[in-house]
Write a protein that holds these residues in place. Structure first.
Motif, PDB file in Angstrom:
ATOM      1  N   ASN A  25      24.387  42.138 -34.270  1.00  0.00           N
ATOM      2  CA  ASN A  25      23.418  42.631 -33.211  1.00  0.00           C
ATOM      3  C   ASN A  25      22.590  41.005 -32.905  1.00  0.00           C
ATOM      4  N   VAL A  26      22.905  40.097 -33.682  1.00  0.00           N
ATOM      5  CA  VAL A  26      21.875  38.881 -33.576  1.00  0.00           C
ATOM      6  C   VAL A  26      23.216  37.597 -33.162  1.00  0.00           C
ATOM      7  N   SER A  27      23.145  37.113 -31.922  1.00  0.00           N
ATOM      8  CA  SER A  27      23.962  35.970 -31.398  1.00  0.00           C
ATOM      9  C   SER A  27      25.383  36.112 -31.859  1.00  0.00           C
ATOM     10  N   PRO A  28      26.183  37.147 -31.650  1.00  0.00           N
ATOM     11  CA  PRO A  28      27.408  37.286 -31.946  1.00  0.00           C
ATOM     12  C   PRO A  28      28.274  36.490 -31.060  1.00  0.00           C
ATOM     13  N   GLU A  29      29.340  36.131 -31.560  1.00  0.00           N
ATOM     14  CA  GLU A  29      30.526  35.377 -30.728  1.00  0.00           C
ATOM     15  C   GLU A  29      31.241  36.548 -30.078  1.00  0.00           C
ATOM     16  N   ILE A  30      31.451  36.352 -28.640  1.00  0.00           N
ATOM     17  CA  ILE A  30      32.176  37.580 -27.877  1.00  0.00           C
ATOM     18  C   ILE A  30      33.453  37.158 -27.743  1.00  0.00           C
ATOM     19  N   ILE A  31      34.486  37.982 -27.889  1.00  0.00           N
ATOM     20  CA  ILE A  31      35.895  37.762 -27.811  1.00  0.00           C
ATOM     21  C   ILE A  31      36.487  38.911 -27.069  1.00  0.00           C
ATOM     22  N   GLU A  32      37.460  38.572 -26.239  1.00  0.00           N
ATOM     23  CA  GLU A  32      38.572  39.871 -25.667  1.00  0.00           C
ATOM     24  C   GLU A  32      39.073  40.238 -26.867  1.00  0.00           C
ATOM     25  N   LEU A  33      39.376  41.998 -26.867  1.00  0.00           N
ATOM     26  CA  LEU A  33      39.927  42.450 -27.910  1.00  0.00           C
ATOM     27  C   LEU A  33      41.221  41.900 -28.511  1.00  0.00           C
ATOM     28  N   ASN A  34      42.194  41.951 -27.515  1.00  0.00           N
ATOM     29  CA  ASN A  34      43.828  41.459 -28.052  1.00  0.00           C
ATOM     30  C   ASN A  34      43.550  40.294 -28.534  1.00  0.00           C
ATOM     31  N   ALA A  35      42.752  39.193 -27.887  1.00  0.00           N
ATOM     32  CA  ALA A  35      42.605  37.813 -28.814  1.00  0.00           C
ATOM     33  C   ALA A  35      42.054  37.967 -30.052  1.00  0.00           C
ATOM     34  N   ALA A  36      41.135  38.677 -30.244  1.00  0.00           N
ATOM     35  CA  ALA A  36      40.695  38.971 -31.260  1.00  0.00           C
ATOM     36  C   ALA A  36      41.468  39.155 -32.531  1.00  0.00           C
ATOM     37  N   LEU A  37      42.035  40.420 -32.199  1.00  0.00           N
ATOM     38  CA  LEU A  37      43.032  41.167 -33.224  1.00  0.00           C
ATOM     39  C   LEU A  37      44.164  40.144 -33.714  1.00  0.00           C
ATOM     40  N   GLU A  38      44.578  39.182 -32.534  1.00  0.00           N
ATOM     41  CA  GLU A  38      45.852  38.461 -32.845  1.00  0.00           C
ATOM     42  C   GLU A  38      45.130  37.234 -33.807  1.00  0.00           C
ATOM     43  N   LYS A  39      43.929  37.020 -34.068  1.00  0.00           N
ATOM     44  CA  LYS A  39      43.262  35.907 -34.747  1.00  0.00           C
ATOM     45  C   LYS A  39      42.706  36.548 -36.116  1.00  0.00           C
ATOM     46  N   SER A  40      42.888  37.781 -36.115  1.00  0.00           N
ATOM     47  CA  SER A  40      42.147  38.675 -37.305  1.00  0.00           C
ATOM     48  C   SER A  40      42.911  38.638 -38.551  1.00  0.00           C
ATOM     49  N   SER A  41      42.334  39.389 -39.627  1.00  0.00           N
ATOM     50  CA  SER A  41      42.873  39.313 -40.904  1.00  0.00           C
ATOM     51  C   SER A  41      43.679  40.551 -40.936  1.00  0.00           C
ATOM     52  N   LEU A  42      43.816  41.263 -40.000  1.00  0.00           N
ATOM     53  CA  LEU A  42      44.507  42.667 -39.947  1.00  0.00           C
ATOM     54  C   LEU A  42      45.954  42.266 -40.426  1.00  0.00           C
ATOM     55  N   LEU A  43      46.603  43.411 -41.057  1.00  0.00           N
ATOM     56  CA  LEU A  43      47.927  43.076 -42.060  1.00  0.00           C
ATOM     57  C   LEU A  43      48.729  43.163 -40.506  1.00  0.00           C
ATOM     58  N   GLU A  44      49.861  42.649 -40.997  1.00  0.00           N
ATOM     59  CA  GLU A  44      51.162  42.363 -39.828  1.00  0.00           C
ATOM     60  C   GLU A  44      51.550  43.624 -39.380  1.00  0.00           C
ATOM     61  N   ASP A  45      51.600  44.854 -40.298  1.00  0.00           N
ATOM     62  CA  ASP A  45      52.272  45.930 -39.916  1.00  0.00           C
ATOM     63  C   ASP A  45      51.278  46.704 -38.911  1.00  0.00           C
TER      64      ASP A  45
END
Length: 230
Positions: free
Chosen positions: A148-168
Motif C-alpha cells: 500500500n505504501v509507495s510500491p514499485e509498479i511493474i507490468e505483469l509478465n515482466a514481473a513474473l519473468e524477474k520473479s522467484s517463481l519456480l521454473e515449471d
C-alpha cells in the motif's frame, strides 16, 4: 438488505463460493485464542482492521526463536518477548474495533521484495457480464511488508519473468487463472453489492504459483495504472 464494506464481511461472502474458498487465506476475527493458534501454526500472521483502507493499522507478527517475536508495522520492526506481544495486542484499539487475523502468505519476490497482483474487473451499467480490464504487479517498498505504501509498479509478465517463481510455473496459466478468479469473485460480490460496476482485487502468488485472494476493493483507484504507463 445492505452489507458492510468491511474485510470480514467480504471474506465471508467470498467463502460462500466453494471455488473461491480454495483461494482464501485462513482468516478469523482477532481473538487471543485464534491469534496464538494461527501464529503457532503458520509462524507468521497479519492483523488488519476490518474497516481499514490504504494499509492503515496493518501489522505483521512473526514467531522467532527462543520465545521471541517480531512486530512489523509500517517500516518499523520491534523484537519482543511473549509478554511484550501480549501487551501490544491488549491495546485499546484492538478491543474497540473489529480486527481480523490472517495467515501470512509466503509471497513470491522480485529481487528480495515480495509482490502482489492488482486485477481490475468491470461491467457496463445495466449489464451482468464482467471482464478483466487491467492487471499489474505491486512490489513492496524496501522496509515494508505490504504494497500500500509507495510500491514499485511493474507490468505483469515482466514481473513474473524477474520473479522467484519456480521454473515449471506457466505464466500463461497464471494469467488465465487470475482472470477466472477475478471474474468469479466479481460475480459473487455483485450478488451482495448489486450497484458495483468495478472491483479491484489484490491477489498474492507463492513461488510455486499458488494464488491467494488477499483483498477485494469495492472502490479501487486507477492511479496505479497511470503510474504503470509512466
Amino acid at each position: 438488505m445492505s452489507y458492510s464494506y468491511g474485510k470480514w464481511t467480504k471474506y465471508h461472502i467470498m467463502k460462500e463460493n466453494d471455488t473461491l474458498a480454495r483461494y482464501l487465506p485462513e482468516t478469523h476475527i482477532l481473538t487471543e485464542t485464534d491469534f496464538w493458534r494461527m501464529l503457532n501454526q503458520f509462524g507468521a500472521v497479519v492483523i488488519k482492521p476490518s474497516e481499514g483502507s490504504q494499509g492503515y493499522g496493518v501489522v505483521q507478527v512473526t514467531k522467532l526463536r527462543e520465545e521471541r517475536f517480531e512486530i512489523h508495522s509500517g517500516n518499523k520492526k520491534i523484537i519482543c518477548k511473549r509478554n511484550g506481544l501480549t501487551e501490544f495486542l491488549d491495546k485499546e484499539k484492538y478491543r474497540r474495533k473489529i480486527y481480523i487475523v490472517q495467515e501470512k502468505i509466503p509471497l513470491a519476490t522480485v529481487g528480495d521484495r515480495p509482490f502482489d497482483i492488482r486485477v481490475m474487473v468491470q461491467r457496463q451499467e445495466e449489464k451482468n457480464e464482467w471482464s478483466v480490464t487491467g492487471k499489474l504487479v505491486k512490489v513492496v517498498a524496501r522496509g515494508y511488508f505490504i504494497t500500500n505504501v509507495s510500491p514499485e509498479i511493474i507490468e505483469l509478465n515482466a514481473a513474473l519473468e524477474k520473479s522467484s517463481l519456480l521454473e515449471d510455473v506457466d505464466f500463461r496459466v497464471i494469467s488465465d487463472d487470475l482472470d477466472i478468479i477475478a471474474i468469479l469473485t466479481a460475480s459473487q460480490l455483485n450478488e451482495y453489492y448489486p450497484n458495483s460496476q468495478i472491483f479491484g482485487l489484490d491477489i498474492g502468488i507463492t513461488d510455486k504459483g499458488k494464488l491467494y485472494i488477499i483483498e477485494a476493493n469495492l472502490k479501487p483507484s486507477w492511479g496505479l495504472f497511470k503510474k504503470l504507463k509512466e
